[in-house]
Motif scaffolding. Structure first.
Motif, PDB file in Angstrom:
ATOM      1  N   ASP A  65       0.782  -1.239   0.000  1.00  0.00           N
ATOM      2  CA  ASP A  65       0.000   0.000   0.000  1.00  0.00           C
ATOM      3  C   ASP A  65       0.817   1.294   0.000  1.00  0.00           C
ATOM      4  O   ASP A  65       0.251   2.373   0.113  1.00  0.00           O
ATOM      5  CB  ASP A  65      -0.962   0.009   1.183  1.00  0.00           C
ATOM      6  CG  ASP A  65      -0.247  -0.063   2.534  1.00  0.00           C
ATOM      7  OD1 ASP A  65       0.979  -0.247   2.562  1.00  0.00           O
ATOM      8  OD2 ASP A  65      -0.931   0.072   3.558  1.00  0.00           O
ATOM      9  N   LYS A  66       2.147   1.214  -0.148  1.00  0.00           N
ATOM     10  CA  LYS A  66       2.974   2.417  -0.130  1.00  0.00           C
ATOM     11  C   LYS A  66       4.113   2.347  -1.133  1.00  0.00           C
ATOM     12  O   LYS A  66       4.581   1.271  -1.472  1.00  0.00           O
ATOM     13  CB  LYS A  66       3.598   2.633   1.256  1.00  0.00           C
ATOM     14  CG  LYS A  66       2.644   3.111   2.296  1.00  0.00           C
ATOM     15  CD  LYS A  66       3.382   3.493   3.555  1.00  0.00           C
ATOM     16  CE  LYS A  66       2.374   3.938   4.583  1.00  0.00           C
ATOM     17  NZ  LYS A  66       2.979   4.300   5.831  1.00  0.00           N
ATOM     18  N   LYS A  67       4.540   3.542  -1.558  1.00  0.00           N
ATOM     19  CA  LYS A  67       5.741   3.674  -2.379  1.00  0.00           C
ATOM     20  C   LYS A  67       6.492   4.888  -1.836  1.00  0.00           C
ATOM     21  O   LYS A  67       5.971   6.001  -1.844  1.00  0.00           O
ATOM     22  CB  LYS A  67       5.390   3.893  -3.849  1.00  0.00           C
ATOM     23  CG  LYS A  67       6.609   4.126  -4.728  1.00  0.00           C
ATOM     24  CD  LYS A  67       6.206   4.341  -6.173  1.00  0.00           C
ATOM     25  CE  LYS A  67       7.432   4.605  -7.027  1.00  0.00           C
ATOM     26  NZ  LYS A  67       7.075   4.826  -8.437  1.00  0.00           N
ATOM     27  N   ILE A  68       7.719   4.651  -1.351  1.00  0.00           N
ATOM     28  CA  ILE A  68       8.531   5.715  -0.779  1.00  0.00           C
ATOM     29  C   ILE A  68       9.885   5.690  -1.487  1.00  0.00           C
ATOM     30  O   ILE A  68      10.509   4.646  -1.584  1.00  0.00           O
ATOM     31  CB  ILE A  68       8.729   5.507   0.736  1.00  0.00           C
ATOM     32  CG1 ILE A  68       7.372   5.507   1.446  1.00  0.00           C
ATOM     33  CG2 ILE A  68       9.651   6.577   1.305  1.00  0.00           C
ATOM     34  CD1 ILE A  68       7.455   5.072   2.897  1.00  0.00           C
ATOM     35  N   SER A  69      10.323   6.848  -1.974  1.00  0.00           N
ATOM     36  CA  SER A  69      11.617   6.961  -2.627  1.00  0.00           C
ATOM     37  C   SER A  69      12.501   7.933  -1.872  1.00  0.00           C
ATOM     38  O   SER A  69      12.022   8.993  -1.428  1.00  0.00           O
ATOM     39  CB  SER A  69      11.456   7.425  -4.075  1.00  0.00           C
ATOM     40  OG  SER A  69      10.770   6.466  -4.835  1.00  0.00           O
ATOM     41  N   LYS A  70      13.777   7.596  -1.723  1.00  0.00           N
ATOM     42  CA  LYS A  70      14.751   8.455  -1.040  1.00  0.00           C
ATOM     43  C   LYS A  70      15.999   8.543  -1.890  1.00  0.00           C
ATOM     44  O   LYS A  70      16.431   7.562  -2.496  1.00  0.00           O
ATOM     45  CB  LYS A  70      15.136   7.854   0.319  1.00  0.00           C
ATOM     46  CG  LYS A  70      14.009   7.686   1.297  1.00  0.00           C
ATOM     47  CD  LYS A  70      13.795   8.935   2.060  1.00  0.00           C
ATOM     48  CE  LYS A  70      12.713   8.693   3.095  1.00  0.00           C
ATOM     49  NZ  LYS A  70      12.570   9.733   4.024  1.00  0.00           N
ATOM     50  N   ARG A  71      16.596   9.725  -1.916  1.00  0.00           N
ATOM     51  CA  ARG A  71      17.886   9.899  -2.588  1.00  0.00           C
ATOM     52  C   ARG A  71      19.001   9.560  -1.606  1.00  0.00           C
ATOM     53  O   ARG A  71      18.938   9.920  -0.437  1.00  0.00           O
ATOM     54  CB  ARG A  71      18.065  11.343  -3.033  1.00  0.00           C
ATOM     55  CG  ARG A  71      17.194  11.713  -4.185  1.00  0.00           C
ATOM     56  CD  ARG A  71      17.479  13.118  -4.642  1.00  0.00           C
ATOM     57  NE  ARG A  71      16.534  13.435  -5.686  1.00  0.00           N
ATOM     58  CZ  ARG A  71      16.511  14.578  -6.310  1.00  0.00           C
ATOM     59  NH1 ARG A  71      17.380  15.525  -6.006  1.00  0.00           N
ATOM     60  NH2 ARG A  71      15.638  14.797  -7.256  1.00  0.00           N
ATOM     61  N   ILE A  72      20.014   8.881  -2.116  1.00  0.00           N
ATOM     62  CA  ILE A  72      21.196   8.599  -1.316  1.00  0.00           C
ATOM     63  C   ILE A  72      22.421   8.961  -2.150  1.00  0.00           C
ATOM     64  O   ILE A  72      22.366   8.942  -3.385  1.00  0.00           O
ATOM     65  CB  ILE A  72      21.255   7.126  -0.835  1.00  0.00           C
ATOM     66  CG1 ILE A  72      21.242   6.154  -2.009  1.00  0.00           C
ATOM     67  CG2 ILE A  72      20.114   6.816   0.125  1.00  0.00           C
ATOM     68  CD1 ILE A  72      21.467   4.713  -1.594  1.00  0.00           C
TER      69      ILE A  72
END
Length: 75
Positions: A65-72
């Motif tokens: 139920d989720k989509k989370i994107s982070k820059r590294i």
């Protein structure tokens, strides 16, 4: 991070998880996908990226139920 980084995440309910490691242009470089659902709880994985050059990357975390994107940033 340098050659690897630790990714921590919490699941509030039982769910399947997919973690995608992509370059800044969106090209998928690595996919870690669970074949079975994970129980509720805290999880930690090591993401090894020693073969990739320095730069900015995107880690995308997908659940039912989720989509989370982070820059590294890889040094």
């Amino acid at each position: 991070f340098e050659n690897s980084t630790t990714i921590e995440y919490y699941l509030p309910t039982m769910q399947q998880v997919t973690i995608i490691f992509s370059d800044i242009m969106g090209k998928e470089l690595m996919r870690l996908q669970s074949r079975e659902s994970h129980e509720k709880g805290q999880y930690t994985i090591q993401l090894g990226a020693g073969n990739y050059p320095s730069g900015i990357y995107i880690v995308t975390f997908l659940t039912d139920d989720k989509k989370i994107s982070k820059r590294i940033v890889k040094k």
